[in-house]
Design an enzyme around this catalytic site. Sequence first.
Site, PDB file in Angstrom:
ATOM      1  N   ASP A 118     -25.342 -27.530 -34.130  1.00  0.00           N
ATOM      2  CA  ASP A 118     -23.953 -27.956 -33.940  1.00  0.00           C
ATOM      3  C   ASP A 118     -23.900 -28.995 -32.823  1.00  0.00           C
ATOM      4  O   ASP A 118     -24.718 -28.975 -31.907  1.00  0.00           O
ATOM      5  CB  ASP A 118     -23.074 -26.766 -33.573  1.00  0.00           C
ATOM      6  CG  ASP A 118     -22.890 -25.786 -34.721  1.00  0.00           C
ATOM      7  OD1 ASP A 118     -22.973 -26.209 -35.891  1.00  0.00           O
ATOM      8  OD2 ASP A 118     -22.647 -24.596 -34.447  1.00  0.00           O
ATOM      9  N   ASP A 134     -19.869 -28.010 -41.330  1.00  0.00           N
ATOM     10  CA  ASP A 134     -18.639 -27.263 -41.086  1.00  0.00           C
ATOM     11  C   ASP A 134     -17.405 -28.088 -41.452  1.00  0.00           C
ATOM     12  O   ASP A 134     -16.419 -27.548 -41.971  1.00  0.00           O
ATOM     13  CB  ASP A 134     -18.565 -26.828 -39.623  1.00  0.00           C
ATOM     14  CG  ASP A 134     -19.719 -25.928 -39.217  1.00  0.00           C
ATOM     15  OD1 ASP A 134     -20.260 -25.211 -40.079  1.00  0.00           O
ATOM     16  OD2 ASP A 134     -20.096 -25.960 -38.029  1.00  0.00           O
TER      17      ASP A 134
END
Length: 154
Positions: A118, A134
């Site tokens: 991330d 995401d």
Amino acid sequence: MHRKLSSSIYLIVCFIFFLWVDLYFSAQMVRLLTHGMKVSTPIFALTYVKNYGAAFNILQNSREILIILSVIAITLLFGYVIRHLKSISFKSIFFIALLSAGIAGNLHERIVYGYVRDFFEIRAFHFPVFNISDIFITIGVIALIILILLKKSK
């Protein structure tokens, strides 16, 4: 027959394109961030984080469960399209491909790295760090909900 074939090809092409975009740009972002690139404002930052769970830190250290759930989700999404090839809209196929590619991107990282990489952080309010997969998942889900609601209201 022509409609089924074109819908199938459209699904595959969209899925492969979105997955490529996800994997390519994620790799570039991680490469830049691990080689010293810094972006940080009071609102937004690029922050490299290894995520061993799912959204909002649920199922931490449950890699195998998340892999199984991802495979099931992708299989169900593709199965839905295949079962409805005659009647499904190209808009629905587009967003199912986007959603599936997002799931597949996170799946790929869980299998290859053991975690999801991330890097987008919204600092304006407390929100978990997230990635391109995401974003694809979120847009896909929201768009499909809207399409379902619009179809029901007709």
